[in-house]
Motif scaffolding. Structure first.
Motif, PDB file in Angstrom:
ATOM      1  N   ILE A   1       0.811  -1.210   0.000  1.00  0.00           N
ATOM      2  CA  ILE A   1       0.000   0.000   0.000  1.00  0.00           C
ATOM      3  C   ILE A   1       0.850   1.266   0.000  1.00  0.00           C
ATOM      4  O   ILE A   1       0.402   2.311  -0.442  1.00  0.00           O
ATOM      5  N   HIS A   2       2.076   1.163   0.480  1.00  0.00           N
ATOM      6  CA  HIS A   2       3.019   2.279   0.311  1.00  0.00           C
ATOM      7  C   HIS A   2       4.415   1.791   0.634  1.00  0.00           C
ATOM      8  O   HIS A   2       4.606   0.687   1.159  1.00  0.00           O
TER       9      HIS A   2
ATOM     10  N   ARG B   1       3.465   5.900  -2.822  1.00  0.00           N
ATOM     11  CA  ARG B   1       2.363   4.950  -2.948  1.00  0.00           C
ATOM     12  C   ARG B   1       2.367   4.400  -4.365  1.00  0.00           C
ATOM     13  O   ARG B   1       2.793   5.096  -5.304  1.00  0.00           O
TER      14      ARG B   1
ATOM     15  N   VAL C   1      -3.657   6.614   1.737  1.00  0.00           N
ATOM     16  CA  VAL C   1      -3.388   5.216   2.069  1.00  0.00           C
ATOM     17  C   VAL C   1      -3.555   5.030   3.569  1.00  0.00           C
ATOM     18  O   VAL C   1      -3.349   5.966   4.346  1.00  0.00           O
TER      19      VAL C   1
END
Length: 291
Positions: A124-125, A139, A161
């Motif tokens: 997600i990052h 991200r 996020v």
């Protein structure tokens, strides 16, 4: 068949990192440090006609393994692939704007990358570290040439996020197995703990960035916090403790016996049982301190 250039380059990189490798069945094998290195020989590295093939049998792919090395798919080929003109030749650039301008540039070279995943293992990052010890977060964004967008927020400053602790899938598995979860101040120290057989996590951004959103994943867990030996380390550990009160099953705070942090502690030859305990704010049931 002689070794290809890309194969040699990868083998040399693993050697320089101190990663154990061995040949088996015509393949070079190494541990899957893309998922904490908990499975030896799970990554198979094979020569090909135009480069090298990499496959992690636990991840069922190579993306995360390459990301941990700071490589892209282009690095798997002997001859470099054609790249867009505005993309750095080695794809290791990160936008350390502040220090970059001071040094006559607008960015630095990436030397480490840490992937933050959700409970299902989806990235997600990420956090990257440059050769000047700056950090930048990104991200995933398939609309960009690099596949990254160097911001976790939109133009209005809204976060895009979720906040998750580092190595969340491993953390959740540890809870299910009733293992102690260690919390460090940064990713480097997390990996020092993981390399010694422990389950460890942290938040992105270092000291002062731990929140209740991170803490929620540790409900019912037994936790040991490794506090850095400085004012920020003490403040950070205190904040983590407070976020876990009434949520975690137990919380202990320790410090390195030698040096500032977990990495220093292990580098000095100490074991995980030799940390100095400095605070037991929530003792285990039956602990004499609870009487």
């Amino acid at each position: 068949m002689t070794d290809s250039i890309a194969f040699n380059r990868l083998a040399d990189l693993l050697r320089d990192r101190g990663e154990p490798t061995r040949y088996q069945g015509g393949k070079l094998r190494t541990r899957g440090f893309c998922h904490g290195g908990d499975a030896p020989d799970t990554v198979a590295i094979t020569r090909t006609n135009d480069g090298v093939a990499v496959f992690c049998h636990k991840c069922q792919g190579n993306e995360d393994f390459l990301a941990e090395l700071g490589w892209t798919l282009a690095d798997l080929f002997d001859a470099p692939l054609e790249r867009p003109r505005d993309r750095p030749a080695d794809d290791l650039w990160i936008p350390c704007q502040d220090r970059g301008k001071d040094k006559g540039g607008t960015g630095h070279k990436r030397v480490a990358q840490y992937l933050y995943r959700d409970a299902n293992g989806r990235t997600i990052h990420g956090v990257t570290r440059c050769d000047h010890k700056d950090f930048a977060q990104w991200r995933p964004d398939t609309s960009t040439k690099s596949g990254r967008r160097w911001s976790l927020n939109d133009r209005s400053g809204n976060r895009l996020v979720p906040l998750v602790p580092y190595r969340l899938p491993e953390l959740l598995a540890a809870k299910e197995s009733d293992r102690v979860i260690w919390i460090a101040e940064g990713e480097k120290d997390v990996h020092a703990l993981v390399d010694h057989g422990l389950v460890a996590t942290c938040n992105a951004g270092g000291s002062g960035k731990w929140t209740s959103e991170h803490a929620q994943y540790l409900e019912g867990a037994d936790v040991t916090i490794v506090a850095d030996r400085d004012d920020k380390g003490r403040e950070h550990a205190t904040a983590v403790v407070e976020s876990l009160r009434g949520m975690a099953h137990s919380v202990y705070v320790v410090q390195a016996r030698t040096g500032k942090d977990a990495a220093d502690h292990f580098a000095a030859g100490h074991t995980d049982t030799e940390f100095n305990q400095v605070w037991a704010p929530i003792p285990y049931p039956g602990d004499p301190a609870a009487a």
